[in-house]
Motif scaffolding. Structure first.
Motif, PDB file in Angstrom:
ATOM      1  N   ARG A 283      18.364  -3.081  75.345  1.00  0.00           N
ATOM      2  CA  ARG A 283      18.085  -4.238  75.186  1.00  0.00           C
ATOM      3  C   ARG A 283      17.672  -4.326  73.661  1.00  0.00           C
ATOM      4  N   THR A 284      17.299  -3.681  73.119  1.00  0.00           N
ATOM      5  CA  THR A 284      16.622  -3.774  71.785  1.00  0.00           C
ATOM      6  C   THR A 284      17.939  -3.825  70.945  1.00  0.00           C
ATOM      7  N   ASP A 298      33.097 -16.243  60.607  1.00  0.00           N
ATOM      8  CA  ASP A 298      34.378 -16.570  61.283  1.00  0.00           C
ATOM      9  C   ASP A 298      33.857 -16.984  62.712  1.00  0.00           C
ATOM     10  N   LEU A 299      33.980 -18.358  62.906  1.00  0.00           N
ATOM     11  CA  LEU A 299      33.650 -18.813  64.258  1.00  0.00           C
ATOM     12  C   LEU A 299      34.354 -17.935  65.459  1.00  0.00           C
ATOM     13  N   GLU A 300      35.635 -17.789  65.438  1.00  0.00           N
ATOM     14  CA  GLU A 300      36.499 -17.340  66.520  1.00  0.00           C
ATOM     15  C   GLU A 300      36.010 -15.723  66.720  1.00  0.00           C
ATOM     16  N   ILE A 301      35.823 -15.171  65.614  1.00  0.00           N
ATOM     17  CA  ILE A 301      35.393 -13.504  65.866  1.00  0.00           C
ATOM     18  C   ILE A 301      33.923 -13.694  66.478  1.00  0.00           C
ATOM     19  N   GLN A 302      33.075 -14.734  65.714  1.00  0.00           N
ATOM     20  CA  GLN A 302      31.760 -14.664  66.207  1.00  0.00           C
ATOM     21  C   GLN A 302      31.664 -15.021  67.963  1.00  0.00           C
ATOM     22  N   ASP A 303      32.642 -16.020  68.234  1.00  0.00           N
ATOM     23  CA  ASP A 303      32.636 -16.339  69.806  1.00  0.00           C
ATOM     24  C   ASP A 303      32.970 -14.889  70.477  1.00  0.00           C
ATOM     25  N   LYS A 304      33.969 -14.250  70.148  1.00  0.00           N
ATOM     26  CA  LYS A 304      34.247 -12.953  70.614  1.00  0.00           C
ATOM     27  C   LYS A 304      33.081 -12.035  70.818  1.00  0.00           C
ATOM     28  N   MET A 305      32.568 -11.883  69.782  1.00  0.00           N
ATOM     29  CA  MET A 305      31.370 -10.921  69.601  1.00  0.00           C
ATOM     30  C   MET A 305      30.275 -11.428  70.642  1.00  0.00           C
ATOM     31  N   SER A 310      27.132 -10.622  75.621  1.00  0.00           N
ATOM     32  CA  SER A 310      26.676 -11.279  76.702  1.00  0.00           C
ATOM     33  C   SER A 310      27.106 -10.341  78.107  1.00  0.00           C
ATOM     34  N   GLU A 311      28.507  -9.703  78.031  1.00  0.00           N
ATOM     35  CA  GLU A 311      28.731  -8.964  79.034  1.00  0.00           C
ATOM     36  C   GLU A 311      27.967  -7.774  79.157  1.00  0.00           C
ATOM     37  N   ILE A 312      27.745  -7.160  78.153  1.00  0.00           N
ATOM     38  CA  ILE A 312      26.944  -6.069  78.295  1.00  0.00           C
ATOM     39  C   ILE A 312      25.641  -6.144  78.759  1.00  0.00           C
ATOM     40  N   GLU A 313      25.015  -7.493  78.151  1.00  0.00           N
ATOM     41  CA  GLU A 313      23.784  -7.677  78.624  1.00  0.00           C
ATOM     42  C   GLU A 313      23.786  -7.924  80.013  1.00  0.00           C
ATOM     43  N   PRO A 423      31.569   1.995  89.684  1.00  0.00           N
ATOM     44  CA  PRO A 423      30.619   0.958  89.177  1.00  0.00           C
ATOM     45  C   PRO A 423      31.370   0.130  87.826  1.00  0.00           C
ATOM     46  N   PHE A 424      31.129  -1.173  87.974  1.00  0.00           N
ATOM     47  CA  PHE A 424      31.808  -1.905  86.805  1.00  0.00           C
ATOM     48  C   PHE A 424      33.036  -2.053  86.778  1.00  0.00           C
ATOM     49  N   TYR A 425      33.882  -1.684  87.638  1.00  0.00           N
ATOM     50  CA  TYR A 425      35.359  -1.632  87.786  1.00  0.00           C
ATOM     51  C   TYR A 425      35.733  -3.096  88.595  1.00  0.00           C
ATOM     52  N   ARG A 426      36.742  -3.789  87.958  1.00  0.00           N
ATOM     53  CA  ARG A 426      37.060  -5.019  88.486  1.00  0.00           C
ATOM     54  C   ARG A 426      38.675  -5.088  88.554  1.00  0.00           C
ATOM     55  N   LEU A 427      39.156  -5.420  89.431  1.00  0.00           N
ATOM     56  CA  LEU A 427      40.593  -5.940  89.440  1.00  0.00           C
ATOM     57  C   LEU A 427      40.892  -7.300  88.494  1.00  0.00           C
TER      58      LEU A 427
END
Length: 486
Positions: A283-284, A298-305, A310-313, A423-427
């Motif tokens: 979390r830290t 760069d807003l596009e890069i910022q949005d991807k990051m 968010s996915e990792i969280e 775990p965490f595998y998705r089709l």
């Protein structure tokens, strides 16, 4: 009998002890057979000598007119007595006379209207009565003189063996110059097996069987307790330590099981704590990354990051939730499995999901109901998400119970069948939680099923996919009986 042999330790113990009894009795009989025969021959010979000596004294003390009556009355089924004027010399001739006398009926058995035919007496003289061995008939015979020390009277007597079994003859001189002749012949016993032997053997077999039953139960009881504890431990239940008592072998087995259980519980607890610690520590840096992302121009890069963070969280929170549930020990109890799954289907249907439950027979099962409910919920939600609807049913046989979930979706490629449980595998590769979740549903479902001793399987059908939670019935009866008794 074969099924009882394989299933019952007591039956094996009893069988082995009875076999040992039969072998020991057989060996004992073989060893004592000759000794018994010698003892019987010695007893018969002693009784024959004593009876002949007593009869000789009686004949000498009575008038000659009643001698024939005394001798006839003294005869038995296997002894005959008669007088002769001269000393018997030729052994073969005397033996033939002895067989003739033995073949004659006793006086009290002769009917007045019938006398023994002469041809019957001649035939009897030619061969011994039925049941007697005739191997000695053709052998040359000779008299043996018995000194006074060998038999009851003070005068010598002449002794002769009639055959190689119990047949014997005796001739002794009387005071008046005549000779008392005595013949003894008894059938050779075919077997030493008697009703008394059978009763004794039967009583011994019953006593040994009871002892074997007690010993087998003493061994089987801790083994059954160990089997129940191992079954419960394999299903993820908390098992009280086994009592470490009894013989060394049983006590050491219980000690080894208790040590194994403690190590497994410690390993699972350490793994769960490690997983929780990793999720917490992530979390830290994730928070730090989110703050630094705000400075990306760069807003596009910022949005991807931000989406990646968010996915990792989300994955971290799911891992933490999974670790917390693993650390919570749910009580195992017996439930109505059909009612449990039906209530889950009703709850999902009330939320607007297309879920139907097919009524089936009532099935009681010892499980952790909350965990099993979650495993079934994951499969049903996957069926609704990817297969439009879910049809849930219970199927079972003598060995297992299946919670079956059918859908109408496209199924799963055969190449991905094994990987979907990772775990965490998705089709679905979009990583959108609205369409694909986070990839822990099947993994959690399989983990819960395996904690119950079962598994989860996926099978493509002509239309849709069938997901099955297979739960074993093996050990259920023993577990329920054990916990009911305790």
């Amino acid at each position: 009998m074969k099924r009882l042999w394989h299933r019952s330790l007591a039956a094996q113990f009893i069988c082995f002890m009875l076999i040992a009894l039969a072998l020991s009795q057989g060996i004992g009989l073989l060893m004592s057979w000759d000794e018994r025969g010698q003892a019987l021959r010695a007893a018969a010979k002693s009784e024959f000598f004593s009876r002949t000596a007593s009869l000789a004294r009686l004949v000498e003390a009575t008038p000659a007119a009643i001698h024939d009556g005394i001798l006839g009355a003294s005869g038995t089924n296997y002894t005959r007595f008669w007088l002769s004027a001269e000393e018997p010399r030729e052994a073969d001739a005397w033996r033939r006379e002895a067989w003739t006398q033995l073949a004659k009926p006793l006086p009290n058995l002769i009917r007045p209207h019938r006398k023994p035919p002469a041809d019957e007496l001649e035939q009897a003289a030619a061969q011994p009565p039925p049941g007697l061995t005739a191997s000695a008939v053709a052998a040359p015979l000779s008299w043996v003189t018995l000194p006074p020390s060998k038999w009851p009277l003070t005068r010598p007597a002449k002794f002769l063996n009639l055959d190689d079994a119990y047949g014997m003859g005796l001739a002794v001189s009387l005071e008046n110059g005549t000779w008392l002749n005595a013949a003894f012949a008894k059938s050779v016993p075919n077997s030493i097996w008697t009703s008394q032997s059978a009763v004794s053997l039967a009583i011994t077999a019953v006593v040994l069987s009871l002892i074997a039953l007690i010993v087998a139960r003493g061994i089987a009881r801790p083994m059954r307790r160990l089997a129940v504890a191992a079954e419960a431990l394999g299903r993820g239940e908390s098992v009280a330590p086994l009592p470490e008592s009894g013989p060394d072998d049983i006590r050491q087995t219980a000690e080894a099981f208790n040590r194994m259980q403690a190590r497994l519980q410690r390993f699972v607890a350490d793994r769960t704590r490690m997983l929780a610690a990793i999720g917490h520590d992530l979390r830290t840096p994730l928070t730090s990354l989110r703050l630094r992302t705000e400075f990306v121009t760069d807003l596009e890069i910022q949005d991807k990051m931000l989406k990646t963070i968010s996915e990792i969280e989300t994955m971290t929170e799911a891992a933490l939730a999974f670790a917390r549930e693993e650390a919570t020990a749910e009580t195992t109890r017996t439930v109505d499995l059909g009612a449990l799954i039906e209530s889950l289907c009703d709850d999902l249907a009330e939320l607007g999901r297309d879920v139907t439950f097919v009524e089936g027979p009532a099935v009681t099962y010892r499980c952790r109901p909350d965990g099993l409910r979650r495993a079934a919920r994951n499969l049903i939600e996957n069926a609704v998400r990817y297969g439009e609807r879910a049809r849930v049913s219970l199927k079972g046989d003598a060995d297992s119970i299946d919670i079956v979930v059918d859908d109408d979706g496209p199924g799963i490629p055969e190449a991905a069948m094994g990987r979907v449980f990772a775990p965490f595998y998705r089709l679905e590769q979009s990583r959108n939680r609205e369409t694909g979740g986070i990839g822990l549903g099947l993994s959690i479902a399989r983990t819960i099923a395996r904690h119950h001793g079962g598994d989860v399987s996926l099978v493509n059908q002509a239309r849709g996919l069938r997901a099955t939670i297979n739960l074993p019935k093996v050990g259920q009866a023993a577990l329920q009986a054990h916990y009911s008794a305790s």
